[in-house]
Each structure stands twice: as C-alpha cells, then as structure tokens.
Design an enzyme around this catalytic site. Sequence first.
Site, PDB file in Angstrom:
ATOM      1  N   SER A 218       0.568  -1.138   0.060  1.00 58.44           N
ATOM      2  CA  SER A 218      -0.269  -0.369  -0.115  1.00 58.44           C
ATOM      3  C   SER A 218       0.947   1.743  -0.157  1.00 58.44           C
ATOM      4  CB  SER A 218      -1.362  -0.199   0.982  1.00 58.44           C
ATOM      5  OG  SER A 218      -2.255   1.194   1.298  1.00 58.44           O
ATOM      6  N   ASP A 458      -9.251  -5.928  -5.330  1.00 62.48           N
ATOM      7  CA  ASP A 458      -8.994  -4.249  -4.612  1.00 62.48           C
ATOM      8  C   ASP A 458      -8.844  -3.201  -5.175  1.00 62.48           C
ATOM      9  OD1 ASP A 458      -7.778  -2.683  -2.935  1.00 62.48           O
ATOM     10  OD2 ASP A 458      -5.131  -3.425  -3.729  1.00 62.48           O
ATOM     11  N   HIS A 483      -6.467  -6.348  -1.726  1.00 59.25           N
ATOM     12  CA  HIS A 483      -5.058  -5.604  -1.127  1.00 59.25           C
ATOM     13  C   HIS A 483      -4.109  -6.290   0.163  1.00 59.25           C
ATOM     14  CE1 HIS A 483      -4.402  -1.162  -0.837  1.00 59.25           C
ATOM     15  NE2 HIS A 483      -4.042  -1.411   0.724  1.00 59.25           N
TER      16      HIS A 483
END
Length: 536
Positions: A218, A458, A483
């Site tokens: 991320s 995601d 994710h």
Amino acid sequence: MVVVLGIDIGLYFENTACRTFKQLYVYMRKRFFDFIKSSEIQDRMAIEMGVCVSAMYPGTARLGMVSKSMKSALNAELSSDFATYYYNQTLDHFNYRPESYTTFQQRYLINSAYWGGANSSSPIFVYTGDEASIVGVASYAGFMVHLASQFKGLLLYIEHRYYGESVPFGSKDIAFNNTNTLGYFSSTQALADYAELITNLKENLSAENCPVIAIGGSYGGMLASWFRLKYPHIVIGALASSAPILYFDDITPENGYDSIVTKDFRETSETCYSTIKQSWSEIDKVAAQPNGLANLSQIFRTCEPLNSSQQLKLYLEFSYEVSAQYDNPPAHYVSDICNAIDGAAEGTSILGRVAEGLNASSGPPCHGIYVYNPSHMDEWFWQTCTEIVMPFGRGDNDTMFEAAPFDLKNYTKNCQDVFGVSVTPRPHWITTEFGGHDIKSVLGNFASNIIFSNGLRDPYSSGGVLQDISDSVVAVYTQQGAHCLDLLTPMPTDPDWLVAQRDKETKIVALWLAEYYAKRKLDVEKLELGTWINDQ
C-alpha cells in the site's frame, strides 16, 4: 460492540464538508487495515475507532482510539527471532541549518535467523515502513520471512518517521505541536531516513557487498517503488504490493476506486448491486417523512438516534468499500453482504434488505454512529493534507454510490481548519517528485527491477501499475486477490492462484540476485586482473 467485518467501528464523523472529501476514507482503507494485513487477524479483533466514511477527510481516528484488544494485538511480543534497535536519525536531510542536524530515535527491527552472513554477501530484505507501527508489519507480513528463508536473507523493518516510536523532538505532543515541527514529516524525508539507516547498518555489519531489496505494501509499496527509483545505489530491486502510485493528478479517473467496489459487488450478484444502488434514494425518502430518522434508526438498529440520513449513508458506504478492499481468502465479505441482501424474506423492502446485508457484515446488537472531530495529532491526516493528495470522487450514475465529486477547494479548507492557513495541499507534488504521467515511457527509459503486484478485486488496483513496463519493471497480478494479499504469511490453505503469484515474485527476486552476484563476480575478476597486470 458494533462489528464491521470483524472490526468494531465505534465512531463516525458526520460533517457536510466531509461529504465531498475523501481523505479519511483513504486513512481508513489504507492506513488502519494495512496495519492488520491478515483476514484471520481481522476476524478475531474488535477495533474501536473513528471514521469519516464519506470520502476521504484528512484522517485522524486510529491511533488515539483503538480498543484494548487492538492495542494488545498490535503490541504483542514478536518472536525471539526479532530484535529491536534505535538509530540516531537526522531530522532534516535536505538543509544545512543548525536545526537540520538534530537527531531523533528511529526504531527498526532485525531478524537474522536466516541470514547467511556478510562474508557470503547474503541479501538484506528491508520493509519500507508505512503509516503504522513497524511491529504490526513485522508480525503479519510473513512473505518477507519466506523470502529470507529461501535466499538466506537478513530481515530489516524500518519504522516511518512520526509513526510508532519514531517521533522527532522527544514526544508526540511536541512533534505535532505546530507546522514548524511537522514540516519535517514527508515521504522524501522518510526515504532519506531509509537510505541513511541502511548505509550505516551495512557498514556496521561489514555487509557493504550484500544486495538490498525493498518491500512494502500500500503506502509502504509506494515507498518501496519510489525508493528504488530515487536510491538505485542503495537497493537493487523493489516489491511494491498494492501500491497506487498512479492515483494522483488526473492519471487515474477519480471514480476508479469506487468503480472497482461496484464491480466486485455486481460480479457477486446483480440483484445485490441493484438493491444497494436503489437504497440511497429510499433512505432519503424515509428520512423526509415524519419520524423518518427514528424509523431509519430502528430499521438499521443504530446504537444512538440518527441525526441525518447522511450519517447512515456514510456508514453503509464504508462497509461496502472495506468489504471489497479486504475481500481476500479465506474471507468472503462481499458475498456475505450480498447473500444476506438477496436472501431476505420475500416481500422485504429495499431498506430491509440493505439492513440485512449490514447486519451480516456488522452483527448485533447495534451499529454505532457518533460524531468525531479531526485532530492535528494524526499522522496520516498531515500527509494527506500536504503531499499524498489522492483525488477520490464519484460522478452521477458511474458507480453504485451517489455522486460525490472530488473538490480540492473543500479539501484544502478542511485541512486548514485543523492545521491553519499555512498548510496548503500540493496535489501535483507527488508526480513532480516521483513521476506518474506517461509512466511506461518514463520508467521504461531509466527504471529497472521493480515488481508491482496487485489483486484486481482491490479498489486501489485502479491506481496501480497493471502492465509490464519493461523486462525488469513488471506487473504481477491476480484476478481474484484484493489488498496486499501476497505479503501475508503463506498458508497451506492458500489458493493455487495466490501460490502462483508468490512463486512468480520469488523467481523474479532470484533473478535479480543472480544478476547482482554475476556482476559482482565479474567486477572482482576485473579488479584482480587489473591488480595482477599492475604487479607485472
């Protein structure tokens, strides 16, 4: 206790300005759940925290508002393989004023259980710390441990400045006191931290010839890729998982995130999607009636009476979005919601069906929706109010949600309401500093050895790199994953497609290391030959 996807969501922020604003959304979707990158962990933890689900208000809720169970889990002792250290880090890497030379204690973790040692030039895998305590990352990002075991690697996890215990100026109260002390809080300073610490550590370990590979997920994945671009002499490659480096400026459509949320639900059930899409106007219709808010509170079992229909809408939006983002196996959050909506008794109203779906994800006894005010003490809040300006928004009828266009003017106002008028978001700085426009041509010309991994379920994959840029800057993705799934600890129950994704990433890392060692051997041979010639 109110549980959303196994998470206790205790506070919601109700603010009309927040409705057009997506910062806290990013806070919740990225920052908090990135900390818990495991559906198994999510399922067993109850977390009390504040959220503004409308669209990305400059986030503030998590650190000061976690329940005891959450604090216990995140601060759980690491295995004995991990050792904690602190480095005297430079405050300001880019100026030469007297205060620039101030230092602070930056926390980092080392796991040397698998390391082959400096003499064998065994690799170092470094996690580029993100918007969380580094302890949580080390606990759950188990794919790094797998890589270390495969390649006899040293594991290094560096905490991002201003997060966890790595706070300048001696305390968080002082560090977050004003914009003068917060001014050293940026991604560029963080990357320079990593470069300095890694260089120092390699010197201390006599490991100058050990190759370093950056890994992150991320925001941490964004940092890992940027680290490779900015410091190619420090790291030979980077694995950037679920890294939305293209969700800036107008590179990615602002509705990209919610378009994938919509796609996830629609592919799961057309009737579920249709029910959700129709529910927004139904909520307004009931709210406009006498005792309408009271009726909505009863239908959706809110812990406290609703103050507006907007409160409920934001709560529902958040549930759907997080369900999609973290719909990783063995969890099936989207299916749980849709099965409840579609499985409601015949004759159940649209709102009754939506309430069943919410109950399936949130559970009894009630749903807590309270008022929360943003704080200048929140780390991710500051970052989204300065450089991490992701323009999330939605138009009319382009997703299953109501329109909520990105509004930079309101975005700026909300930041300045908390940090003062001197703080102005810089929406174009990330692409200026790290690039993003014409990414294939630009990175194809000078970048190498980066894996951009994604799961296409995601919502953040909409801002990710999904095509190979060159032979060594590659996109590795799965249709089913969501994710940061590939960074979690490999399990015997992992589906074949996830095993294949990790295997591909492992083989690419092996290639990087083989190329490094081959070049290193050639350089040594040339040096030895030159020395021999000079001696003749």
